[in-house]
Design a protein around this motif. Sequence first.
Motif, PDB file in Angstrom:
ATOM      1  N   UNK A 101       2.125  -6.466  -0.695  1.00 60.53           N
ATOM      2  CA  UNK A 101       2.746  -6.226   1.001  1.00 60.53           C
ATOM      3  C   UNK A 101       3.846  -4.652   0.476  1.00 60.53           C
ATOM      4  N   UNK A 102       4.895  -4.571  -0.745  1.00 57.06           N
ATOM      5  CA  UNK A 102       6.171  -4.055  -1.341  1.00 57.06           C
ATOM      6  C   UNK A 102       4.751  -3.089  -1.351  1.00 57.06           C
TER       7      UNK A 102
ATOM      8  N   UNK B 117       1.653  -1.200  -1.043  1.00 56.41           N
ATOM      9  CA  UNK B 117       1.178  -0.934   0.529  1.00 56.41           C
ATOM     10  C   UNK B 117       2.382  -0.207   1.529  1.00 56.41           C
ATOM     11  N   UNK B 118       3.403  -0.373   1.503  1.00 57.49           N
ATOM     12  CA  UNK B 118       4.478   0.510   2.698  1.00 57.49           C
ATOM     13  C   UNK B 118       5.089   1.421   2.868  1.00 57.49           C
ATOM     14  N   UNK B 119       5.228   1.953   3.414  1.00 53.07           N
ATOM     15  CA  UNK B 119       5.837   3.536   4.170  1.00 53.07           C
ATOM     16  C   UNK B 119       6.609   3.207   2.721  1.00 53.07           C
ATOM     17  N   UNK B 120       7.722   2.550   1.906  1.00 52.63           N
ATOM     18  CA  UNK B 120       8.946   2.291   1.025  1.00 52.63           C
ATOM     19  C   UNK B 120       7.958   2.966   0.056  1.00 52.63           C
TER      20      UNK B 120
ATOM     21  N   UNK C 127       5.346   3.662  -1.001  1.00 47.96           N
ATOM     22  CA  UNK C 127       4.535   5.334  -1.210  1.00 47.96           C
ATOM     23  C   UNK C 127       5.341   6.364  -1.050  1.00 47.96           C
ATOM     24  N   UNK C 128       7.562   5.628  -0.959  1.00 46.33           N
ATOM     25  CA  UNK C 128       8.279   6.108  -0.909  1.00 46.33           C
ATOM     26  C   UNK C 128       8.665   6.323  -2.482  1.00 46.33           C
TER      27      UNK C 128
ATOM     28  N   UNK D 211       6.526   8.228  -4.366  1.00 48.48           N
ATOM     29  CA  UNK D 211       6.448  10.186  -4.527  1.00 48.48           C
ATOM     30  C   UNK D 211       7.454   9.955  -5.893  1.00 48.48           C
TER      31      UNK D 211
ATOM     32  N   UNK E 238       8.259   8.477  -8.115  1.00 47.81           N
ATOM     33  CA  UNK E 238       7.582   9.255  -9.561  1.00 47.81           C
ATOM     34  C   UNK E 238       7.273  10.015  -9.598  1.00 47.81           C
TER      35      UNK E 238
ATOM     36  N   UNK F  45      14.087  12.114   1.322  1.00 46.53           N
ATOM     37  CA  UNK F  45      14.401  11.416   1.425  1.00 46.53           C
ATOM     38  C   UNK F  45      15.616  11.533   0.003  1.00 46.53           C
TER      39      UNK F  45
ATOM     40  N   UNK G 207      18.636   6.380  -3.746  1.00 46.51           N
ATOM     41  CA  UNK G 207      18.830   5.073  -2.907  1.00 46.51           C
ATOM     42  C   UNK G 207      17.650   4.302  -2.283  1.00 46.51           C
ATOM     43  N   UNK G 208      15.820   5.299  -2.784  1.00 45.65           N
ATOM     44  CA  UNK G 208      15.087   4.083  -2.790  1.00 45.65           C
ATOM     45  C   UNK G 208      14.920   3.606  -4.313  1.00 45.65           C
TER      46      UNK G 208
ATOM     47  N   UNK H  37      17.033   0.777  -4.521  1.00 46.04           N
ATOM     48  CA  UNK H  37      16.611  -0.404  -3.818  1.00 46.04           C
ATOM     49  C   UNK H  37      14.812  -0.825  -4.884  1.00 46.04           C
TER      50      UNK H  37
END
Lengths: 237, 332, 413
Positions: B176-177, B179-182, B184-185, B188, B190, B201, B205-206, B209
């Motif tokens: 789930x994680x 495939x989520x927008x987060x 994907x962020x 990104x 990386x 972005x 913080x990304x 988390x």
Amino acid sequence: MSALKVDALSKSFGGLRVTADVSLTVEPGERRLIIGPNGAGKTTLFNLITGELAPDSGSILLFDRDITQLPSRRRAHFGMARTYQIITLFPRDTIVRNVCLALLGLSPLRWNPVAAFDRQHRLFERARAALARVGLSHIADRPLSQTSYGEQRRVEIAMALAQNPKVLLLDEPFAGLSIDERREVNQLLFAIPRDVTVVMIEHNMDVALEFADRITLLGTRAEVVADPRTREVYLGA
Amino acid sequence: MSSITPRRAAIGIALILLITLPAWVGNPYYINISSQILLFAVFALALNVLVGYAGLVSLGHAGLFATAGYAGALMLQAGYGHFAADGVAILVALLAAAVFGVLALRSTGIGFLMITLALGQIVWGVAYRWASLTNGDNGVNVTTRPRPFGLSLANADSFYYATLLIFLAAVASMAVFIRSPFGASLCGTRDQARRMNALGYNVWLTRFLAFLFSGFWSGIAGLLFIYYTNFISPQVASLQTSAEVLLMVISGGTATLLGPIAGAAIVVIMKNVVSAYVERWNLVLGVIFVAIITFMPEGLVPGSVRLWRMGWRAFRDRGRANVLRNVSEPPS
Amino acid sequence: MKLRRRTVLKGILGGVSALTLKAPAIAQSAPFKIGLLTVKTGPLAQGGIQMEQGIATLLKEKSNTLAGRKIEFISADTGGNPAGAKTKAQELIERDKVNVILGPLAAFELLAITDYVRDNQTPLISLAAAEDVTQRKANPFVIRPSATSAQCCHAMGDYAAKDLKYKRAATISEDFAFGYEQMAGFQRVFEDDGGKVVKKLWPPLVTPDYTPYIAQIGNVDCVFNGFAGSNPVKFTRAYADLGLKDKIPLLAGWTAMDDALLRSLGDEAVGVVSAAWYSSERDTPSNKRFVAAMQKDYGVLPGGYSAGMYVAGECVEAAIEKLGGQADDRKAFAEALHAVWLTDTPRGPVKFDHLGNVVGDVFIRKCERKGGQLVNTIVKTYANVSQFWTYDEKAFLANPVYSRDYPPAKNLE
């Protein structure tokens, strides 16, 4: 109120003063061209304006808001977008997902760890719309790594436009393009609505001069302007 | 109504195999080995969040794994119940992950690797040195396993099912994680950290988390470990543990869900089962890793998929070439 | 490559192995299974291999039959770490269903599995020295025919103070529990006998060069070292190279001057006085037979690791014999092991206290050159040494377990 006001901006790397006391004011809706010889600090100026570099002194105002100390990401949220001279995209993703990432950057959805990204239909619709503006709808689902250089240049612009910026900074958008591709990108730039302020770095004078309202010459000032050859090359005088 | 795709069928078959495993494996020893694979798979999946999806190679994750393990073991030793001990252990793991994250995320690449390495060594040093708390290299015994809803986890079968449940939860949460927008962020950050920043972005913080998420599952794996071995000692926090789990991720295939699981299976089986028959088992393990890195630099799972596709394509094209030849040949 | 090592080993042992594919109806005719937890890979491998040689020598001598029972022998490599020890113990108990486990080597390995063997009711004969396993955390399924960490060091402390009349000592050992427990035992007896431990040094397990530690030693009558593995060779050499050998006498624990190490040592070892629970120099027929067999089959002088497992095998034999046909009941077998009393093993008489630890002889040896070979000549024997030395058991156990901080070193300078 000016769209972008740069005041006495300076930046040195070690002993090298790359940006020396630069000031410029761009009015809303204006198309501003920044030119200068190699090493004049054009890209550095962009990096200072977008916050990727911190200036040693001076200030930057975006619609009268002092953004000098704001990190890059905050400036994006205040309506600033940019493209890169060297293509800076996400090679593992499809084109449409690249543009989606641009849209997601300004959406609170980007923190959501449970929703399915691929099912964010509104996001993808907007991304496809942005791709339609740059004429890439037909290859939206193609992996970026399987696209041409010219197409990638346009994806860069699509990503910046998708964010609906108030101020758009284009760093050599024509670099490395063929004549046909240049024409396409040129049309693209002319189609940008007038409520977007555009600042562009470009070496290619034919297309750039046609596009620009005003020109800022960046360099080691007097010498560059005084050099007749440079005047001729850049200003046709 | 959803249809049966090959993918879904494969997941279904895998699930059935996992659920019925104790029945067809039979011997408790192999059921325990299976539990061990699953718990290390959880750990490898946790590390993969950073290595695969954030592009941050950590060599200090044994520190997080061991911190949770020690916190749980010491709470139990002090007489607290399992519920309290496990809760505190997870909180402590999150706290440790936060500290690790704040310190290590000042940097990426080699810098990140070196800082995590140093932090992991600090945890090892504390476990080894602060003997009045951790009992030094004599370690801490965990005398009981928890009894969720009154079910005993003492035997191999029941512990396997508890581990399987947690493993499935980990896999699901990762799926789930990512495939989520987060997710994907995170990917990104990386691939183009600089661009992500310009796009609005908060890269730091990304990553932070993601580090916490990774730390959470590392902590869960650490708890499973102490309940599995009923023991923890400083060797759990050693660089070797960090390197081993990194090896699981890299050999199996980073940034995939199946890769770290396959990697965990290879390492655990080599270490525990093959070592009973082959004296130089670590040599065999080394050869396997060299082979994987040489022939499938992207890792075992993506590499196998690539080779299978190549083989399939070659097979299909050969068939086609034959057809063409037959057609082009004039009838005699 | 050896694929089924177990099968190969059986061949080596020359025993007629009984396959266990079909479990015979009568348990008695089934082989008695001995599992060995040892270390064959990594830094501890040398001692681990010697352990396997020790038990293999006994099984060969007895034609793979102990007290009339065929033996099936299974060896497992823990890799020298606690998690490996746990998994391998599971393998031996749950998969192979062994009757008894010999080993493991290291204290931290033993501590990782003591609860497990108790829960699974499998007797274990340990070589590892961790004090508490036969003290505050004694376990009805564990016996130890070798020694606790401090068992020989107590004697060494006594000998240093009373016989050698040393007043001031420095100690040096690796920075881990086995080192702490050894040095604590030495310090306690040495100081109770009137000496003073004025310096305690703890180099890490992996120390490339002991010079900075040795350089801190001065103004003492003796140095007691408790190194283990291959570290004693490095340390003893550095000690001599730095010129201390002739100035300050060196004393050693059993692992630091084990007979198996002698072939790796040279003149630097001559004169070192050590305390050990086994000596290949013991002049008895049973020991001579064991040493000769080891020399013949492996070309080595056996030390504590081999002797410990040989004696462990003898304990198994004695317990089977005592139980007659009932040796398959693991609980009864553990009880029988506790009651074993052997009068003649290579290490001398062996019996166990109620906590499962050996009460046996401790030898004070002096390293000498005899006919070109280094030998540890026995100079004094402390008979029937208990893990509590001469202290009262109750008072002893009321104290904390020996550690870096206990007993406190009050005379440090």
